[in-house]
Scaffold this motif. Structure first.
Motif: not given
Length: 288
Positions: A89, A91, A93, A238-239, A285
C-alpha cells in the motif's frame, strides 16, 4: 521427522530501523522504467521521458515500492530464497523526484503464522523522508510472505481486508507485452535474487521457469494506468495499492483491467493466454 522452525518470532516482531539511508539517481530511475518495459518496441514516444534525462526526467510512481531493501530483517532466521512480496500500500505525498537522498523509518507491525505449508506473513510500515529537510515523500505498507517458515505457534490471522473491485465489467483494459530479458534488466533495480535468473533455483521453488520480479509486474501495471488513464502524467498518481497472487513469466502478455470511479482506479492484471489473475485488488489513487 519434521523440519525445525528457524524463524525467530520475537526478534522479527521487534525489528525496526530509524533514519535508514536510501538514495537513487537518474540512472536508477531510468533503469526502473526500462525494466518495467517503458520505451520498448512500439511504445508511445511519450515513454521516452521516463527513459531519457534530456528534458525533465519523469519517474514511475510504482518505483517507490522498489527503493527499500529488507536488510534490517536479515537476522530473523527466515529462508531468504522463499521470501516474496504479497502486497503493498503506497501513498505518495509528492511525485518522486528524478534523484533523491532519503532516510526511512521502518518497523514490523505484525507477524502472522499460517502454518508450515503456507508460511509466515510479515507486515512492515515504512515512512520515507527527504534527507535534506525531513519532508515526508511517501509511506509504504508492505506484506512479505516467508514460505516454509510457518508452524512456529505464532498468532494466526488474515491481515487487513484488501480493496474490493467493482462488480461490473471493466471500463478499460491495456495489454502490455513482457520480454525474455526483462528480469535481467529489472534486477539492476535492486532485486538480485537468483530466482529471477536461474531456472534451477526457480524450479526448486515450484516455478516452471524464472518469473518476473513482483515489483517489475507492479511497474507494468503502473505503466498501463499511466498510458490508459493519465496520458503519461506521473504527477497524477498519489497512491498505488495491490496484491501479488501469481507469477508472470517472461514473454507473456499482461492485461490490466481498470475501473474508474472519480479519482479511484481499481485494477487487476491477468495473463492473457492463461487467463490467470496475477495482481488483484489493485487501487490507484489519482491526485485531486
Amino acid at each position: 521427522m519434521s523440519q525445525a522452525v528457524s524463524i525467530n518470532f520475537d526478534s522479527l516482531l521487534a525489528a525496526s530501523v530509524n533514519d535508514m539511508p536510501c538514495k537513487y539517481g537518474m540512472e536508477h530511475a531510468i533503469l526502473y522504467a526500462l525494466g518495467a518495459g517503458f520505451g520498448r518496441d512500439g511504445a508511445d514516444i511519450r515513454e521516452r521521458d521516463y527513459c531519457y534525462e534530456g528534458k525533465s526526467l519523469r519517474t514511475v510512481p510504482a518505483m517507490a515500492g522498489a527503493l527499500l531493501n529488507n536488510d534490517f530483517l536479515a537476522d530473523c532466521g527466515w529462508d531468504a530464497a522463499r521470501v516474496f512480496v504479497a502486497d503493498q500500500k503506497l501513498e505518495l505525498y509528492r511525485p518522486l523526484p528524478a534523484r533523491a537522498e532519503l532516510v526511512a523509518d521502518r518497523r514490523v507491525v505484525a507477524v502472522l503464522d499460517h502454518g508450515r505449508a503456507l508460511g509466515v506473513s510479515i507486515m512492515i510500515e515504512s515512512e520515507v523522508r527527504m534527507a535534506t529537510d525531513g519532508t515526508v515523500l511517501f509511506t509504504l505498507g508492505s506484506t512479505l510472505m516467508a514460505g516454509g517458515d510457518g508452524g512456529f505457534g505464532g498468532p494466526e490471522g488474515s491481515g487487513p481486508l484488501p480493496h474490493k473491485l467493482p462488480e461490473r465489467d471493466a471500463d478499460l483494459a491495456c495489454e502490455l507485452q513482457s520480454f525474455q530479458d526483462q528480469p535481467l534488466i529489472f534486477r539492476l533495480s535492486g532485486d538480485r535474487s537468483p530466482l529471477y535468473v536461474d531456472d534451477a533455483v526457480a524450479r526448486s521453488l515450484g516455478f516452471r521457469t524464472t518469473p518476473l520480479q513482483e515489483q517489475c509486474v507492479a511497474g507494468m501495471a503502473c505503466r498501463a494506468i499511466l498510458q490508459t488513464i493519465c496520458e503519461y502524467d506521473y504527477t497524477l498518481i498519489s497512491g498505488f495499492d495491490l496484491r501479488f497472487v501469481a507469477a508472470v513469466y517472461p514473454g507473456e502478455v499482461l492485461v490490466t483491467e481498470m475501473w474508474q470511479d472519480r479519482n479511484i482506479v481499481s485494477f487487476r492484471c491477468v495473463v492473457r493466454d492463461r487467463n490467470k489473475v496475477v495482481i488483484d485488488n489493485g487501487k490507484c489513487t489519482l491526485a485531486v
